[in-house]
Design a protein around this motif. Sequence first.
Motif, PDB file in Angstrom:
ATOM      1  N   UNK A 111     -28.993  40.970 -21.586  1.00  0.00           N
ATOM      2  CA  UNK A 111     -30.007  41.695 -22.355  1.00  0.00           C
ATOM      3  C   UNK A 111     -31.387  41.252 -21.889  1.00  0.00           C
ATOM      4  N   UNK A 112     -32.225  42.209 -21.527  1.00  0.00           N
ATOM      5  CA  UNK A 112     -33.559  41.865 -21.041  1.00  0.00           C
ATOM      6  C   UNK A 112     -34.554  42.952 -21.397  1.00  0.00           C
ATOM      7  N   UNK A 113     -35.812  42.565 -21.405  1.00  0.00           N
ATOM      8  CA  UNK A 113     -36.936  43.490 -21.554  1.00  0.00           C
ATOM      9  C   UNK A 113     -37.950  43.131 -20.482  1.00  0.00           C
ATOM     10  N   UNK A 114     -38.172  44.048 -19.546  1.00  0.00           N
ATOM     11  CA  UNK A 114     -39.160  43.843 -18.478  1.00  0.00           C
ATOM     12  C   UNK A 114     -38.971  42.510 -17.759  1.00  0.00           C
ATOM     13  N   UNK A 115     -37.716  42.197 -17.447  1.00  0.00           N
ATOM     14  CA  UNK A 115     -37.419  40.979 -16.694  1.00  0.00           C
ATOM     15  C   UNK A 115     -37.344  39.717 -17.517  1.00  0.00           C
ATOM     16  N   UNK A 116     -37.595  39.816 -18.831  1.00  0.00           N
ATOM     17  CA  UNK A 116     -37.458  38.664 -19.721  1.00  0.00           C
ATOM     18  C   UNK A 116     -36.095  38.739 -20.398  1.00  0.00           C
ATOM     19  N   UNK A 117     -35.299  37.702 -20.207  1.00  0.00           N
ATOM     20  CA  UNK A 117     -33.930  37.709 -20.706  1.00  0.00           C
ATOM     21  C   UNK A 117     -33.830  37.126 -22.111  1.00  0.00           C
ATOM     22  N   UNK A 118     -32.898  37.671 -22.863  1.00  0.00           N
ATOM     23  CA  UNK A 118     -32.609  37.140 -24.199  1.00  0.00           C
ATOM     24  C   UNK A 118     -31.791  35.866 -24.016  1.00  0.00           C
ATOM     25  N   UNK A 119     -32.493  34.771 -23.823  1.00  0.00           N
ATOM     26  CA  UNK A 119     -31.849  33.502 -23.497  1.00  0.00           C
ATOM     27  C   UNK A 119     -32.725  32.351 -23.941  1.00  0.00           C
ATOM     28  N   UNK A 120     -32.094  31.207 -24.114  1.00  0.00           N
ATOM     29  CA  UNK A 120     -32.815  29.966 -24.387  1.00  0.00           C
ATOM     30  C   UNK A 120     -31.942  28.791 -23.972  1.00  0.00           C
ATOM     31  N   UNK A 121     -32.592  27.680 -23.755  1.00  0.00           N
ATOM     32  CA  UNK A 121     -31.847  26.447 -23.490  1.00  0.00           C
ATOM     33  C   UNK A 121     -31.748  25.659 -24.782  1.00  0.00           C
ATOM     34  N   UNK A 122     -30.527  25.227 -25.121  1.00  0.00           N
ATOM     35  CA  UNK A 122     -30.301  24.420 -26.314  1.00  0.00           C
ATOM     36  C   UNK A 122     -30.053  22.984 -25.873  1.00  0.00           C
ATOM     37  N   UNK A 123     -30.910  22.096 -26.318  1.00  0.00           N
ATOM     38  CA  UNK A 123     -30.842  20.695 -25.900  1.00  0.00           C
ATOM     39  C   UNK A 123     -30.405  19.846 -27.080  1.00  0.00           C
ATOM     40  N   UNK A 124     -29.376  19.031 -26.865  1.00  0.00           N
ATOM     41  CA  UNK A 124     -28.868  18.177 -27.933  1.00  0.00           C
ATOM     42  C   UNK A 124     -29.869  17.065 -28.255  1.00  0.00           C
ATOM     43  N   UNK A 125     -29.811  16.585 -29.490  1.00  0.00           N
ATOM     44  CA  UNK A 125     -30.612  15.419 -29.856  1.00  0.00           C
ATOM     45  C   UNK A 125     -30.064  14.195 -29.123  1.00  0.00           C
ATOM     46  N   UNK A 126     -30.844  13.137 -29.070  1.00  0.00           N
ATOM     47  CA  UNK A 126     -30.458  11.967 -28.272  1.00  0.00           C
ATOM     48  C   UNK A 126     -29.162  11.318 -28.744  1.00  0.00           C
ATOM     49  N   UNK A 127     -28.846  11.448 -30.036  1.00  0.00           N
ATOM     50  CA  UNK A 127     -27.660  10.779 -30.563  1.00  0.00           C
ATOM     51  C   UNK A 127     -26.521  11.753 -30.850  1.00  0.00           C
TER      52      UNK A 127
END
Length: 347
Positions: free
Chosen positions: A230-246
Amino acid sequence: MLIAFFINDLEREYPGYTTTVLAHQAIMRGHRVCYMTPHDFVLQPDDSLCGHARFPAQKKYKDREEFFAELKSPKCKLEPVDISEVDVLMLRNDPSIDSETPWAMEVGILFGREAAKRGVIVLNDPDSLGRAINKLYFQSFPSEARAETLITKNESDIKAFAKAHKNNIILKPLQGSGGSGVFKLDDSAKSNLNQMIEAIGRDGYIIAQAYVPAAKKGDIRLFLMNGVPLQIDGKYAALRRVASKDDIRSNIHAGGTAEAVEIGKTELKVAELIRPKLVADGMFLVGIDIVGDKILEVNVFSPGNLGSCSRLAGVDFSVPILEAMERKVEIAKDYSQAFDNRHLAVL
């Protein structure tokens, strides 16, 4: 058009949930919206399919929070609805969180099939969702796109798999979502392997998965619609999910954080590898979790974080989703009964 959103229950919904984002966008586009839960379907003696639904007022809301407040208010009472009058039924429940009420887990699938028989467009296709109700569905995708995986209840099998991967594996339940019951095994935790197996195994089968080193940077949630990113003008419906340190879990509600991410050739190749299966199964809206060049999860029931993807990209990804739903209704009218639900779901 009338769009019915099927959810677990209103108590576990929030203004930022993807379902709310889609429902709010629908009503702002002039459509009627209602919410239904596993308690609400009625199959009448004359074989008509009805239900009890919550209809928020059809008006312009100043924001999503006001819409959600209306939905939750006493003014939004149960009203009868003839399912044959529904244009789109969107199945947005998570069966895994109904484990304490197992009768509710497949209600959306069962009555979704009945709705499709009566000409309602059901997204995602309920027959395919019936096969995807646990993570075993994940194994139907090409091995090139998957981390090496073992599914078993046998302790010795898991220990052999762990040994083969130098104690560098992930353990999680076959049924479940949201990072519940997920454990990371490494040399420092190998003495706890028995307890991990016992904790997960009491609720069913266990998935043992080879750890992908790129997971240290978090995973990428990417939305696919009609089988393609899924995208709009080359921008994708995406994100990076980063875990907490612990915590190893990158799920947002498990403590992970969301960051903007660039989608490149690697992620697009993974998406293309699994596209044929998703299209064949009538999976309209899907969230895939990517680490490196592997998919770790394929969420076909209630993929979340659409609002966060929109915020990070600076565009509203709910718009093309509603446009696609509107187009499906047009196709269904133009080609009366020419396509079954599974095909219509991804047209």
